[in-house]
Structures are given as C-alpha cells and as structure tokens.
Design an enzyme around this catalytic site. Structure first.
Site, short mmCIF file in Angstrom:
data_model
loop_
_atom_site.label_atom_id
_atom_site.label_comp_id
_atom_site.label_asym_id
_atom_site.label_seq_id
_atom_site.Cartn_x
_atom_site.Cartn_y
_atom_site.Cartn_z
N SER A 96 -9.51 2.20 2.64
CA SER A 96 -8.56 2.94 1.84
C SER A 96 -7.56 2.05 1.10
O SER A 96 -6.83 2.51 0.23
CB SER A 96 -7.78 3.90 2.76
OG SER A 96 -7.07 3.17 3.77
N SER B 172 -10.46 -0.24 6.73
CA SER B 172 -9.77 -0.15 5.44
C SER B 172 -9.09 -1.42 4.96
O SER B 172 -8.51 -1.44 3.87
CB SER B 172 -8.73 0.97 5.48
OG SER B 172 -9.36 2.22 5.62
N LYS C 277 0.84 -1.20 0.00
CA LYS C 277 0.00 0.00 0.00
C LYS C 277 0.87 1.25 0.00
O LYS C 277 1.88 1.33 0.72
CB LYS C 277 -0.92 -0.02 1.22
CG LYS C 277 -1.92 1.11 1.28
CD LYS C 277 -2.84 0.96 2.49
CE LYS C 277 -3.86 2.07 2.58
NZ LYS C 277 -4.78 1.90 3.74
#
Length: 410
Positions: free
Chosen positions: A131, A155, A62
C-alpha cells in the site's frame, strides 16, 4: 535516485546547503510527479533547519501518518481534508533530527489492497505495488531521498521490489506507530525506503536512536535460502534473481544452504489473514459503520467477511503465530540471515491490483526485520529479501549491504 548519504556528505563539506537540498526536492517533485502520481501534497514553505544529522533531507510521509502541517486523508474521501493537530511520533523524531517532512505520499485507501492512482516509475502501465505506493515510487523516481511507509502484509517490501529501491520493514515496534492510522495493531510496522541499503541503515540508526544498527556484516555470513513452498511458486524471473543473488553472496564469502520451513510456519502463514482482518474490523469500525458504501470494493469486501470472524478464530491464529516465533528463534541459532524472494515476480501489468503479498506476510507476522535488495538487470525491477532474527536489524542491514555490493560487482 538521490542518495541520503551523498546529500549529507555534500552538506558537511559545504558544497550544498540544507535549504538548497530541500528546494531541489520541491523542484524534482514539480517536474516529475505529474506522470507518476506519487505525491499528494507538499508542506508549506518554511525555514529549513541547517543543523541536525538529517538536515537537508526531504522525506516523504505515507498519507496514513499524521502531519500537523499537511492533511492526512488515509487515501480515502472519507477523511478528505482531515488536518491533525499534531505530528505522529516518527514525524516529530524526523523534525528533531533536522529532516523536513516535505510530502505526503499516496497510499491505498487505509493501507488496504485497492490501488492508489500512482504508477510505476519504470513503466506507467505497471503497478508500483502497495500500500506504500507513493513512498516507493517517489524514491524510485529520484524525487526524495527518504520516505516512510508501513507494512501489515507486504506493503513496504513488495513496492520496494516493484520499484527497484532499497527498503526495510524493521523489527516490530522498533519505530513508533503513535499517530499512524491503524489497520492491525499486532502487525502494522513503519518502514523506510531509500536509494541504497546504506542510506536506509543510516536513517534507521538515527531515527531509532540506535547507532549500533550501522554495523559490519559477519566476515563469512551464514545464509539460508528459503522458498516458502507453502506460499506457492514464485515466477521464473524471481527464482533466477534469487539464485543469482545466492551465487554472488557465495563468491563474496558467504556460506549458503537450503532451508525448508517446517509445518508450524505453514500454519502461521495461513493464520496471518485472520489476525489482520479481525483487528482491521475493529480498527476501521467507525468507517465501516458510518461510511461502508464509500469504502473501496476490495476493502469493503474484506471487512464484510471479517464480521464473521470470532474471538476464538483470532486467539487460535495468534497461538499459531507464537508457536512459529518460538521455532524461528531456534532456526536462527546457526544462521545469520534468511534469503528469499521479495515478491512473486516483477510488477504486474495493469493498475487494477497492487500485487501479491504471499512471500511477505509470514515475516510480518513473525515481527522480524526484512530488507529488500534490488537485483540489477534488464526490464522491470526484481528484489530479494534478507531476513534476520527479531531485534537484529543491524545484522539484516549489514548482510543486505554486503549482498548489494556483491551483486554490483558480479
């Protein structure tokens, strides 16, 4: 999807090399990602380690997690081109195990609520969640066998549910957050996405250096079915999936009873945004002071409102969290795991939102391990959430794996 365990089996029996496995991941990204937008950049070509328990495993990272060989831009032009000098601690750990951190995956700006450009691999007109949008989507699209995400509200679990992949938000601080852009230091948790519960259990056991995480489920697991009424009602489809999962678990030998969480949990659930936003105001103080107008609208408004939070508000919210954590220990005295929905329902239509984290945020605040188990069926994916006591990640994964098997044979 691509199974981490299958790759490792093929490498062990000599039918696949580590280098070929990573090369195939590069090829899948090149062939598939143009329509999904899950991958922002890939690592430079380099020699692929052929030793280590995760040799041959290409990993998505990420884009709030530092990598020395790829930019870390936190989903924002404010950090465009930023190249860390060092890997985050968890990236270093992956390399030590022989894995290749191959791709930086899309994130919402600073892991907030403003959507990234990623679409849901099952239907590009629907959100992949957030996210950790790119991490979930890259695994769901069969590009990568393993990806890292983070969860502050929902998330990891929510995008996993929307994209139909297995995922774990481990116990708080089981995995290091050194080198991860902070949103809320009391909540941020690094998690894993994979093709199956067995895949993520194996990866977590290795990364955390805790072999006991790969354990067997109790012979007759005791499950508590929990709807979190204070968070509102899930969609009908989510309730059907939860009920179907409970019945499959019973047929496989589990006992299932209903659990209504007492009032302190409702207060803790309501306190989560105060803890999160008070800390985000400090964690993103430089970005807010120097680049407020460049922040995306939802995050900018969130930080605007956070300026009015007081230390007394924050301290009160933290006390509510502590009360609920103490009570949760008691609830787990006669329950192996809690079973609840992973999200309000299926991934919403449109790309203007990443969905609602209201069925995730209590458990993040509690710091307990949460596992998303995809529920087979037609249409966009649905998932259920398996939750265990703090530090009992192995049990959460073992129960989730048993439920995964029960659903597959139902």
């Amino acid at each position: 999807m691509i199974s981490l365990l299958d790759i490792r089996t093929r490498i062990a029996d000599g039918t696949l090399s580590a280098a070929d496995s990573v090369r195939a991941a590069r090829e899948r990204i090149a062939a598939r990602d143009a329509r999904i937008g899950a991958v922002l950049r890939t690592a430079p070509e380099a020699a692929v380690p052929d030793t280590g328990p995760l040799a041959g495993i290409a990993v998505g990272i990420k884009d709030i997690i530092d990598t020395a060989d790829m930019a870390t831009e936190c989903g924002s032009a404010i950090h465009a081109g930023w190249r860390p000098r060092a890997d985050a601690a968890i990236v270093s750990r992956l390399r030590a195990l022989g894995a290749v951190p191959l791709a930086k995956t899309a994130t919402t700006a600073f892991a907030g609520l403003d959507p990234a450009a990623t679409v849901n691999p099952h239907d590009p007109d629907h959100t992949p969640g957030g996210s950790s949008s790119g991490s979930a989507a890259s695994v769901a699209a069969g590009m990568l066998p393993l990806a890292l995400g983070t969860q502050t509200g929902g998330s990891v679990i929510r995008p996993a549910a929307f994209c139909g992949v297995a995922a774990i938000k481990p116990s708080f601080r089981l995995l290091p957050t050194v080198g991860v852009k902070t949103f809320s230091w009391a909540l941020d948790t690094v998690g894993l996405f994979g093709a199956s519960v067995a895949d993520i259990a194996h990866a977590l056991a290795l990364i955390a250096d805790r072999p006991g995480i790969e354990t067997a489920a109790p012979e007759r697991p005791r499950l508590a079915l929990c709807l979190q009424d204070f968070a509102g009602s899930p969609d009908a489809d989510a309730l059907v999936a939860l009920e179907r999962t409970a019945r499959a678990a019973e047929r496989a030998g589990a006992s299932v009873r209903d659990l209504v969480l007492p009032e302190p949990f409702a207060r803790a659930w309501a306190a989560h945004p105060t803890v999160q936003d008070f800390e985000a105001r400090q964690a993103l103080a430089w970005e807010y002071a120097e680049h407020r107008d460049a922040l995306p609208p939802v995050l900018r408004g969130q930080l605007d409102r956070a300026q009015d939070l007081s230390a007394a508000d924050y301290d009160g919210a933290r006390r509510e969290a502590h009360r609920a954590r103490r009570l949760l220990k008691e609830l787990f005295s006669d329950v192996d795991a809690i079973l609840t929905v992973s999200s309000v329902g299926r991934a919403p239509h449109g790309l203007g939102s990443t969905g609602d984290a209201r069925f995730n945020r209590l458990w993040t605040l509690m710091g307990v391990p949460c596992v998303n188990v995809p529920v087979p069926g037609d249409g966009l994916p649905l998932g259920v959430q398996v939750i265990a006591r703090f530090g009992d990640d192995g049990r959460a994964l073992a129960v989730a794996r048993a439920i995964e098997g029960a659903l597959a044979s139902a």
